[in-house]
Write a protein that holds these residues in place. Structure first.
Motif, PDB file in Angstrom:
ATOM      1  N   UNK A   1      53.599  92.965   7.185  1.00 45.48           N
ATOM      2  CA  UNK A   1      54.371  91.713   7.327  1.00 45.48           C
ATOM      3  C   UNK A   1      55.853  91.915   6.995  1.00 45.48           C
ATOM      4  N   UNK A   2      56.337  93.122   7.210  1.00 45.57           N
ATOM      5  CA  UNK A   2      57.733  93.365   6.841  1.00 45.57           C
ATOM      6  C   UNK A   2      58.697  92.847   7.919  1.00 45.57           C
ATOM      7  N   UNK A   3      59.861  92.429   7.454  1.00 43.63           N
ATOM      8  CA  UNK A   3      60.928  91.991   8.349  1.00 43.63           C
ATOM      9  C   UNK A   3      62.054  92.999   8.191  1.00 43.63           C
ATOM     10  N   UNK A   4      62.572  93.473   9.299  1.00 47.30           N
ATOM     11  CA  UNK A   4      63.657  94.472   9.235  1.00 47.30           C
ATOM     12  C   UNK A   4      65.009  93.783   9.366  1.00 47.30           C
ATOM     13  N   UNK A   5      66.014  94.291   8.654  1.00 46.98           N
ATOM     14  CA  UNK A   5      67.310  93.613   8.694  1.00 46.98           C
ATOM     15  C   UNK A   5      68.127  93.846   9.969  1.00 46.98           C
ATOM     16  N   UNK A   6      67.966  95.021  10.581  1.00 46.57           N
ATOM     17  CA  UNK A   6      68.867  95.386  11.687  1.00 46.57           C
ATOM     18  C   UNK A   6      68.896  94.374  12.826  1.00 46.57           C
ATOM     19  N   UNK A   7      67.717  94.000  13.368  1.00 40.85           N
ATOM     20  CA  UNK A   7      67.770  93.062  14.502  1.00 40.85           C
ATOM     21  C   UNK A   7      68.409  91.732  14.130  1.00 40.85           C
ATOM     22  N   UNK A   8      68.220  91.282  12.908  1.00 41.82           N
ATOM     23  CA  UNK A   8      68.813  89.998  12.492  1.00 41.82           C
ATOM     24  C   UNK A   8      70.330  90.121  12.499  1.00 41.82           C
ATOM     25  N   UNK A   9      70.795  91.208  11.939  1.00 44.79           N
ATOM     26  CA  UNK A   9      72.240  91.416  11.857  1.00 44.79           C
ATOM     27  C   UNK A   9      72.824  91.550  13.265  1.00 44.79           C
ATOM     28  N   UNK A  10      72.040  92.164  14.129  1.00 44.62           N
ATOM     29  CA  UNK A  10      72.491  92.349  15.505  1.00 44.62           C
ATOM     30  C   UNK A  10      72.700  91.000  16.202  1.00 44.62           C
ATOM     31  N   UNK A  11      71.812  90.033  15.929  1.00 48.39           N
ATOM     32  CA  UNK A  11      71.902  88.727  16.595  1.00 48.39           C
ATOM     33  C   UNK A  11      72.875  87.787  15.877  1.00 48.39           C
ATOM     34  N   UNK A  12      72.735  87.674  14.569  1.00 53.29           N
ATOM     35  CA  UNK A  12      73.488  86.633  13.850  1.00 53.29           C
ATOM     36  C   UNK A  12      74.664  87.176  13.050  1.00 53.29           C
ATOM     37  N   UNK A  13      74.671  88.465  12.809  1.00 52.66           N
ATOM     38  CA  UNK A  13      75.749  89.045  12.007  1.00 52.66           C
ATOM     39  C   UNK A  13      75.339  89.149  10.539  1.00 52.66           C
ATOM     40  N   UNK A  14      76.027  90.038   9.854  1.00 44.54           N
ATOM     41  CA  UNK A  14      75.689  90.333   8.471  1.00 44.54           C
ATOM     42  C   UNK A  14      75.921  89.133   7.559  1.00 44.54           C
ATOM     43  N   UNK A  15      77.004  88.405   7.817  1.00 48.22           N
ATOM     44  CA  UNK A  15      77.310  87.266   6.948  1.00 48.22           C
ATOM     45  C   UNK A  15      76.182  86.244   6.964  1.00 48.22           C
TER      46      UNK A  15
ATOM     47  N   UNK B   1      72.995  86.732   7.468  1.00 48.80           N
ATOM     48  CA  UNK B   1      71.856  87.201   6.679  1.00 48.80           C
ATOM     49  C   UNK B   1      72.156  87.089   5.184  1.00 48.80           C
ATOM     50  N   UNK B   2      73.338  87.522   4.786  1.00 52.33           N
ATOM     51  CA  UNK B   2      73.712  87.456   3.367  1.00 52.33           C
ATOM     52  C   UNK B   2      73.686  86.009   2.893  1.00 52.33           C
ATOM     53  N   UNK B   3      74.291  85.134   3.700  1.00 53.16           N
ATOM     54  CA  UNK B   3      74.371  83.734   3.299  1.00 53.16           C
ATOM     55  C   UNK B   3      72.974  83.147   3.158  1.00 53.16           C
ATOM     56  N   UNK B   4      72.135  83.410   4.131  1.00 55.47           N
ATOM     57  CA  UNK B   4      70.790  82.843   4.109  1.00 55.47           C
ATOM     58  C   UNK B   4      70.031  83.332   2.864  1.00 55.47           C
ATOM     59  N   UNK B   5      70.077  84.632   2.625  1.00 55.70           N
ATOM     60  CA  UNK B   5      69.295  85.171   1.502  1.00 55.70           C
ATOM     61  C   UNK B   5      69.770  84.607   0.171  1.00 55.70           C
ATOM     62  N   UNK B   6      71.073  84.475   0.013  1.00 54.60           N
ATOM     63  CA  UNK B   6      71.591  84.026  -1.282  1.00 54.60           C
ATOM     64  C   UNK B   6      71.568  82.512  -1.432  1.00 54.60           C
ATOM     65  N   UNK B   7      71.646  81.800  -0.323  1.00 53.31           N
ATOM     66  CA  UNK B   7      71.673  80.332  -0.398  1.00 53.31           C
ATOM     67  C   UNK B   7      70.269  79.765  -0.516  1.00 53.31           C
ATOM     68  N   UNK B   8      69.354  80.377   0.204  1.00 53.59           N
ATOM     69  CA  UNK B   8      68.024  79.794   0.340  1.00 53.59           C
ATOM     70  C   UNK B   8      67.135  80.065  -0.881  1.00 53.59           C
ATOM     71  N   UNK B   9      67.319  81.191  -1.531  1.00 50.79           N
ATOM     72  CA  UNK B   9      66.439  81.538  -2.648  1.00 50.79           C
ATOM     73  C   UNK B   9      67.191  81.382  -3.961  1.00 50.79           C
ATOM     74  N   UNK B  10      66.581  80.662  -4.895  1.00 50.83           N
ATOM     75  CA  UNK B  10      67.198  80.558  -6.218  1.00 50.83           C
ATOM     76  C   UNK B  10      67.029  81.921  -6.884  1.00 50.83           C
ATOM     77  N   UNK B  11      68.126  82.504  -7.279  1.00 53.16           N
ATOM     78  CA  UNK B  11      68.067  83.881  -7.768  1.00 53.16           C
ATOM     79  C   UNK B  11      67.171  83.973  -9.002  1.00 53.16           C
TER      80      UNK B  11
END
Ligand code: MSP
Length: 551
Positions: A301-315, A317-327
């Motif tokens: 069930x792994x998700x790879x980062x490359x295709x996401x970054x390719x479509x939406x850009x690195x920012x 992905x970074x924004x989603x990961x840090x905004x969506x999950x309470x650290x």
């Protein structure tokens, strides 16, 4: 670089080389990169290390399966990990590999110190060993690993033991004296009760494994993976000569929650035994879950980062990961939530506000941020909000409260958006008075944009929301940022700043992006990326070629 800059050293875990990075590993590394960028903005001389954990029986097996030597296998995998971090714009300062010679010397040196101080002795060990987690586990023969659920093996071998049992009291004293040593609180409690329950001595060498760092004069003993792996944090910053570089002890070891015990119990005990300084803080974050399960290659069930970054850009992905999950807590990964965040906060929120502001300044002021006139109560209110946001966001970043920090920045953007909508600068005429009023409104909007993008920079470093260099020069000049007054307009206190508002120092074309839509909106992932066609909408890891052609 001025010599008096305070030093800051932070680390990601070093990752196993028997697989490639998924979004869980990416999360740890992105968080570290964000802290690194933030600390740099605050004027620290920062070192961030990441790397690969390359020894152990798993590697022996994988290399054999691939028909190559262990050294060849790990070199290829380490290069892949490094390439991915580079591609994702992650700015590590040191990539440490446990097969590096300098690392081997550090491990051997640490062992020597522990042994000379009487904390190492020879013995025999029999136990159930999980080759996947590289750890002996507390189960009976024939039972599966309690952590990963995979079969364990019974191993008996002569090896060297570390007297962990001698460190129960010193560790408890240390935790009491340093209440922030283990973060968050829930992990601290977990570690405390583990140590209070009593500590058993640890086997720290192996004779059944070939692929490891040799124990000098004690062949065929090689070091056990955790004694080897943890020491990487020290070998990355000078090893035996750590004092020369001056970065040890580390300020933060950032780890996933499943390896907190190794970091908060074994590692400080090894260092105490050797008489070396202990790290200042161990921060354990939660897991990114996919359908409520931890991502793992074996579960598929792994998700790879490359295709996401390719479509939406690195920012994105970074924004989603840090905004969506309470650290510190677990978070769920969802493609739809990722695209929704991108659309609502980046394309519509920041992107829309930046494009509108830039377009109006371009149209009405030939691309130069205008001079502000007298500020009205509505500008003062926004100024107050921006000023408060600066203080609060910095405090939150200090506590690694990324989600709340981003929420605050985005409420500032929303307030400025509302302000533009209610002031309607586009309805103003070309009379002298209206021109001046428009100037004040556009200056205000540009100023909010500057503050917001500067505050968001550690999380969104890639996108040229505005001319960052220019913005950051403005920010950096005001060190320390606490107490920074972005809205000071009193002529008396700072006449130069009033004459030359910071964004005005350069023409807008340089300072802001051209007035086109900064980010295109995306449809929901499941709609734009049909399962049959696009690899990243599948739960399986995409192949490199499908990711490239379909996404
Ligand atoms: N090699 C050891 C660490 C040694 S550190 C001296 C190891 N490696 S690992 O490849 O398994 O990587 C573990 C780290 O990756 C976790 O501690 C965590 O930081 C990150 N993650 C792996 N899967 C994860 C999720 N599903 N979610 C979040 N982080 C995850 O353990």
């Amino acid at each position: 670089m001025p010599a008096n800059k305070p030093k800051f050293y932070l680390t990601t875990p070093i990752y196993y080389t028997n697989g490639l990075p998924h979004i869980g590993h990416t999360y740890s590394t992105i968080v570290c990169d964000t802290i690194r960028r933030y600390k740099r903005m605050r004027g620290f001389d920062v070192i961030m290390t990441t790397g690969t954990d390359e020894h152990g029986v798993n590697v022996e097996r994988s290399a054999k399966k691939a028909g190559v030597s262990e050294a060849e296998f790990v070199a290829k995998m380490a290069a892949e990990w490094k390439a991915l971090w580079d591609e994702l714009g992650i700015q590590g300062d040191e990539f440490i590999r446990t097969t590096d010679l300098k690392h081997a010397h550090t491990v051997q040196w640490l062992f020597k110190l522990c042994r000379e101080n009487g904390f190492v002795y020879p013995g025999h060990y029999t136990g159930q060993y999980c080759i996947y987690d590289n750890a002996y586990v507390d189960v009976k023969a024939g039972e599966n690993c309690p952590d990963c659920g995979r079969p364990t093996e019974t191993i008996t071998e002569p090896n060297y033991f570390f007297k962990l049992s001698a460190f129960q009291k010193p560790l408890l004293d240390w935790y009491a004296k340093h209440p922030d040593f283990i973060q968050p609180e829930s992990r601290r409690n977990e570690v405390l009760s583990f140590v209070e329950g009593g500590l058993r001595d640890l086997s720290i060498t192996r004779t059944t494994i070939r692929w490891g760092i040799p124990v000098p004069g004690e062949e065929p003993h090689v070091f056990y993976v955790w004694f080897d792996a943890l020491t990487a944090y020290l070998s990355a910053v000078g090893g035996p000569n750590y004092e020369k570089l001056g970065f040890w002890p580390a300020d933060i070891h950032l780890v996933g929650k499943e390896i907190i015990r190794f970091h908060a119990v074994y590692w400080p005990a090894f260092l105490m035994a050797a008489g070396l300084p202990l790290p200042k803080q161990i921060w354990a974050h939660g897991w990114l879950l996919m359908d409520s399960a931890k991502m793992s290659k074996s579960v598929g069930n792994v998700v790879r980062p490359r295709p996401i970054v390719h479509v939406l850009g690195m920012d994105a992905l970074r924004y989603y990961l840090l905004r969506e999950t309470v650290f510190g807590q677990d978070g769920n990964f969802s493609y739809d939530a990722l695209v929704q965040r991108y659309n609502s906060d980046l394309a519509n929120g920041l992107g829309n506000f930046a494009s509108r502001t830039a377009a109006m300044i371009e149209r009405n002021c030939s691309g130069k941020v205008p001079q502000p006139g007298a500020l009205q109560p509505q500008e003062e209110a926004l100024a107050k909000q921006a000023q408060a946001a600066v203080g609060e966001v910095l405090e939150l970043y200090d506590k690694l409260g990324f989600s709340r920090a981003l929420e605050l920045i985005w409420s500032l953007i929303a307030a400025a958006d509302k302000y533009l909508a209610s002031e309607q600068p586009w309805t103003l005429s070309s009379s002298e008075a209206d021109n001046q009023r428009r100037g004040t409104i556009l200056w205000t909007a540009a100023e909010v944009l500057r503050v917001a993008t500067a505050l968001a920079h550690p999380v969104l470093p890639a996108r040229r929301w505005a001319n960052r260099r220019h913005f950051f020069r403005a920010l950096k000049k005001r060190k320390p940022l606490r107490g920074w007054k972005p809205w000071k307009t009193k002529r008396k206190s700072n006449p130069r700043r009033l004459r030359r508002p910071r964004l005005q120092a350069r023409p807008l074309r340089v300072a802001l992006l051209p007035p086109q839509r900064l980010l295109p909106r995306r449809k929901l992932a499941s709609r734009i990326l049909p399962k049959s066609k696009c690899a990243w909408a599948r739960s399986r890891p995409p192949s490199a070629s499908s990711a490239r052609t379909n996404c």
